[in-house]
Every structure is written in C-alpha cells, then in structure tokens.
Design an enzyme around this catalytic site. Structure first.
Site, PDB file in Angstrom:
ATOM      1  CB  THR A 399      -0.934  -0.088   1.220  1.00 12.96           C
ATOM      2  OG1 THR A 399      -1.603   1.137   1.325  1.00 12.96           O
ATOM      3  CG2 THR A 399      -0.194  -0.308   2.505  1.00 12.96           C
ATOM      4  CG  ASP A 441      -6.799  -6.896   4.445  1.00 17.00           C
ATOM      5  OD1 ASP A 441      -6.098  -7.651   3.752  1.00 17.00           O
ATOM      6  OD2 ASP A 441      -6.460  -5.738   4.725  1.00 17.00           O
ATOM      7  CB  SER A 465      -6.264  -2.645   8.743  1.00 18.27           C
ATOM      8  OG  SER A 465      -5.061  -2.084   8.281  1.00 18.27           O
TER       9      SER A 465
HETATM   10  N1  GLU Z   1      -4.754  -4.364   3.358  1.00 15.88           N
HETATM   11  C1  GLU Z   1      -3.604  -4.240   4.196  1.00 15.88           C
HETATM   12  C2  GLU Z   1      -4.000  -3.907   5.619  1.00 15.88           C
HETATM   13  O1  GLU Z   1      -4.920  -3.199   5.818  1.00 15.88           O
HETATM   14  C3  GLU Z   1      -2.705  -3.147   3.739  1.00 15.88           C
HETATM   15  C4  GLU Z   1      -2.205  -3.390   2.378  1.00 15.88           C
HETATM   16  C5  GLU Z   1      -0.822  -3.894   2.375  1.00 15.88           C
HETATM   17  O2  GLU Z   1       0.109  -3.165   2.730  1.00 15.88           O
HETATM   18  O3  GLU Z   1      -0.661  -5.041   2.008  1.00 15.88           O
HETATM   19  O4  GLU Z   1      -3.395  -4.347   6.537  1.00 15.88           O
END
Ligand code: GLU
EC number: 2.3.2.2
Length: 586
Positions: A399, A441, A465
């Site tokens: 991200t 997620d 997350s």
């Molecule tokens: N979806 C991931 C989270 O919320 C973040 C995305 C990533 O850095 O892989 O932990």
C-alpha cells in the site's frame, strides 16, 4: 476555511515558482516536511505548506496526487487510517477511513454458493466481490474539517494538474503494471488506462489520466456527495457489480455487492488513538479496526520487560522476534472491528498482561510457532501453554504510507491502500481510478478452531487491518512519526524502526535502512537476506528463516533537538521514496 487559490494553472506539472524536487530519501530543515512514494506528491505537499496550509491540508494534497502517480497503492478507490498530532491542543487524534462490507454481504461473503466452498483467494482478489465501500475521500474531507485551512477543491488542484498534464512513468510504476498485466488486461477500462497499445507504459513516457482529472474536478465542484451517493458513486457501484470485462477476458469473477446505498451511508470514525508508554516516550497508534496500534503496543510492552540496550544484539533481536510471535497470536484471536466483536483493547495494552506474556519468552530458545494466544481478560500465571494454533498465512503486498509536518508542529501519519498492488484490478470506467480489494483482508472461513474468529465478514463490518500509522511524543512533544506498507508485516516494520531508534540508538536514516525481519507467529521468520547474513547467531536460538527481498517501505519524520525536521524515507526499498522539507539545510 479560506477559498484562496493555492495553485495557479501552469504549463508544467510543477507550479510556478516552485523548483523541481530531486528524489532523495532524506532531507533536513525547517518549515515543514513531507515523505511520500512519489516526487510529485511530496512536491504538492511542500507547495501547500509553503502557501500556509496546515499538515492536514498538505496531506490531502499529497494523498490526491498519489491517487494519480502511485495509482496501484492509493486513491479514492481505497481506504486508510489518518493519525494527527494537533500542535494547538497537543493531542493525537485519528480518523478511521477503512472500507466497509456492503449491506448485502454477510459471513458467507466469500463462500461460492455453487460449491459451498470459499472462493480461491486469487479469484476473490480480482473481482468486484472484494471491493469494500471506499473511505479515503471521506477521510480527506473529515481531516480538512477538523484541521484544515482550505477546502477540498483547493487541495485537489495539484492532483488535477498532474492527472491532466501527466507525469513520467517511473521504473517502479512500470514494474507494478507489468506484474499486474495478467489481471489488468481482463478489464477493458484498466487495460485502456494502464496497458496503452496492449503493454505497460515505457519508463519515462508521460502518463496522463484525464478521466481522473475530470473525476477530481467533479468532486471539487459538487463535493464528496458526488462520490458518496451521486454520479461517481453510481459508477463505482456499477463497476463492482458488473466489472467491464475485456472481450478476450479469461476470468469469470464473482460479482460484487457494493451498492449506491453503501456509499451513501459510509461514515469515517473519529477515534481515540491507542497509547503505550515505552521507555521514556509515548507511542500513539491506530485502534481497531486496525490491529496496528494494539499489536505494536502489546509488543512494545512485552519488550519493555527486557533490557534491549544492554543485551547482546542477537539476544535483543531474539526478544523482538519472540515478542511479536505472542502479540500476533493475540491479534489473530481478539482483534476485529469493535462494532461487531468485543475487542479487549485496553487489556491487550496493559502492562500486567504484557508481564504475563513476556514470561513465556525463553531468553535463549525460540518457542516453536505458532504459539497460542493468551487471555487478556484473565491472564493467569506464567506457565507456557502447549502450542495449539494452526498456522495462518496472510498475503503481504503493498500500500502506501506518508508523513507530513507543518511549521507549527502539526503532524500527519497516514497509511492508505487499495490492499493488493492494483487493488481489485478494476478501473471504474470513465473515472480513472482503481477499486480496492480490501474485503480480502477478512478471513474467508473461521481460523480460530473452536474459539470465535473476530475477523469474519458481516454487513457494514470493517476488515481487520495491519496498518500502523504511529506518532511518538517525547516530553509531550512530537518526536517521531512513522508508518509503512506491507500488509501484516507493517506492524513489525514500525516496531523494528522504533527499537532501532529508541533501544539501539541508531539515527533515524539508519533505523529505516537497517535490514528487516518479521515474525508473525509462523514457524519461520521472514527476513531480508541482509538481516540473515548480519545476524548468524540467531540460528543458535532456533530461529529459521524464509527470505524475502524487501519488507515494507517506510516513511518517517523526526523532530530533532535543534528544532529541525529530519524527513526520512527508503534509500533503496521500492526504488526509493521521496523526502522533502520546506527550508532545507545541509
Ligand atoms: N490491506 C492491508 C492492511 O490493511 C494493507 C495493504 C498492504 O500493505 O498489504 O493491513
């Protein structure tokens, strides 16, 4: 709020009067700072700061430009967590802009009705089914309401300019598009934008995104309601429900459930941050629905029981790896969206619980992983329970994270994401932005044996997350701001930078550049090759390693004793990030 014009229309992608920013990972100086993934975003943030904008104003400008120049990781198709230190009130506050599950979703969201089995993960990723109600744009509006001087239309201007005039494709962007080519070519809208002539754009070629420019203009004109219920929102829901499959598509993805009503009812949450005292500093992070604040905080509390400064480095790192093993076991068992599950946040962050967890660490031997979670509500004594959990695997893709500070000391640390690089792979037709796949997620099926799983889907629920935007105060004043991408490795990257800086006394640039390792309650530690080479003694404790070329891509700030700001990104990971300050000094 003022309506003052921030940026005059200019012929080049750099506004009049501001110099082209060199791409450097470290900058030092006064008057405010930005560290982000791209030069254009850092530049936009610095320009807003120079014109008197607050850190919140600059952050929104940065985030909007990243939607153009870092489109696989950022933008209004995604969500994130915004952490703010307000110099006036001297308080840290947060905004939760995590995506939510559509009202039509339930615990069986990822169960294929035809087979009664969960969809394969990869099939769910590249589909409308994984698209959660995006929160980023609502975060921008909320941040400006609370801490901004400018309206959204003003701070969107740099992004509109970059989208319409274009920017040079970087090796990093080209690489991401190349890796996503098999997914991107499935959708006509995505192929048209990111595979011009059927191939990823060449490094150095100019990439324009007039559709996104138009979308931002519509938001600037009509407000965020254009997205949360209006014409843009309708296009978003339609793209999730009926993705524009290319005529030669080879996939038949499950359809999404996101509806215009979900966009209409989306709300960000103003939340108290998590807080732990670690050594002589105060560490503030993101409370659930992110597991970032609780897991970083619990790990720090456990580590505080050991003298990492005095211990031999290999043993200190052993403690680091063992502490996160325990904290991740607790994360898996207890952390989810607190609107839906009872998350024992304060107990997970209590020193008494950390004391019980810490005594399960053998100072000379790695405990076989996965280890079982503890019981924060009834911690008991120090007898180690037999390991019982089943290993779970989590994808760890990327991200974006960025930090901003202004001259008054207001500080932003903001992690936002589409989840996977390229999100769901679906560009909203005519709108120029990718939709997230954040709902992946969630756990598709229960992972906690006979205990309830806190991270199963439900209507309106936010998936757990790992994003860990963090602010550290020393003597009540901002000292560090940090965060990173990297899925579930985000937590350990933040933690490792903190112990590198606080306990091992590394400078912030060294703390960021140092090789990384991540132990997330798995049998082997995942580590960068340089970490394994530099720490051969860890094998003697029983640690085994799986190599990963890169872990995370941090963006950090330090307020130095001399009143300067040190802005620090990555020298090499993700091809380097872009740091800048308003008034540089050598
Ligand atoms: N979806 C991931 C989270 O919320 C973040 C995305 C990533 O850095 O892989 O932990």
């Amino acid at each position: 709020m003022t309506g003052a014009l921030l940026v005059a229309p200019a012929a080049s992608a750099t506004p009049e009067g501001s110099r082209e920013l060199p791409k450097v990972p470290v900058a030092k100086g006064y008057g405010g700072a930005v560290v982000s993934d791209t030069v254009q975003a850092t530049q936009a943030g610095l320009d807003v700061l120079r014109r008197g904008g607050t850190a919140a104003d600059a952050a929104v400008a940065v985030a909007a430009v990243l939607g153009v120049t870092d489109p696989n990781m950022a933008g209004i198709g995604g969500g994130g967590y915004f952490v703010y230190y307000d110099a006036k009130t001297r308080k840290v506050s947060t905004i939760d802009g995590r995506e939510t599950t559509p009202a039509a979703g339930d615990q069986n969201l990822f169960i294929n009705p035809a087979t009664g089995q969960a969809y394969p993960f990869a099939d769910a990723v590249t589909s409308g089914l994984s698209v959660g109600t995006p929160g980023n744009l609502a975060v921008w509006e909320r941040a400006l309401q609370r801490w901004g001087r400018y309206d959204l239309d003003e701070v969107l201007k740099p992004a509109i300019r970059v989208a319409e005039q274009g920017f040079p494709v970087t090796p990093q962007l080209r690489k991401e598009i190349e890796q996503n080519q098999p997914r991107f070519k499935q959708f006509s809208s995505t192929a048209a934008l990111y595979l011009p002539g059927g191939a990823p754009p060449a490094v150095g070629s100019t990439l324009r995104n007039p559709d996104l420019g138009k979308t931002y203009r519509e938001i600037a004109r009509n407000g965020t309601r254009a997205f949360y219920g209006g014409t843009i929102g309708r296009d978003v829901a339609n793209a999730a429900q009926n993705p524009p499959l290319a005529s030669d598509a080879t996939i038949n993805p499950p359809k999404g459930k996101l509806a215009i009503g979900d966009l209409r009812s989306y709300r960000t949450l103003d939340q108290a941050p998590t807080h732990v005292r670690y050594r002589n500093v105060d560490v503030y992070g993101m409370a659930p629905s992110s597991s970032g604040g609780t897991t970083v905080g619990e790990s720090l509390n456990i580590l505080e029981r050991f003298d990492l400064k005095k211990a031999p480095r290999d043993q200190a790192l052993h403690f680091y790896l063992e502490a996160t093993k325990l904290a991740y076991a607790d994360r898996g068992r207890y952390v989810g969206d607190p609107k839906f599950v009872n998350v024992p946040t304060s107990q997970l962050l209590s020193d008494s619980y950390a004391a019980v967890r810490a005594c399960r660490i053998d100072p000379i031997r790695a405990t076989p992983a996965p280890v079982a979670p503890g019981n924060p509500l009834n911690p008991g004594d120090c007898t180690p329970p037999p390991p019982s959990a089943t290993p779970t695997s989590e994808n760890e893709v990327h991200t974006n994270h960025f930090v901003v500070a202004d001259a008054r000391g207001n500080t932003v640390t903001y992690t936002n994401t589409l989840e996977q690089v390229g999100g769901s792979g679906i560009v909203v037709p005519g709108r120029g932005f990718l939709l997230n796949n954040e709902l992946t997620d969630f756990n598709f099926t229960p992972t906690q044996g006979t205990a309830p799983d806190p991270n199963l889907p439900a209507a309106g629920k936010r998936p757990r997350s790992s994003m860990s935007p963090t602010i550290v105060l020393k003597d009540g004043k901002p000292w560090l701001a940090l965060g990173s991408p990297g899925g579930s490795t985000i937590i350990t990257t933040v933690l490792q930078i903190l112990i590198n800086r606080v306990d091992f006394g590394l400078s912030l640039p060294d703390a960021v550049a140092a090789p990384r390792a991540t132990q997330r309650n798995t049998p082997a530690v995942t580590a960068e090759p340089a970490f394994i080479t530099a720490n051969p003694l860890l094998a003697r404790y029983g640690h085994t390693f799986t190599e990963q070329a890169e872990i995370g891509a941090a963006a950090t700030l330090e307020f130095t004793d001399r009143g300067q700001i040190l802005a620090v990104g990555e020298p090499t990971r993700r091809n380097g990030t872009s740091a800048g300050v308003v008034h540089p000094v050598r």
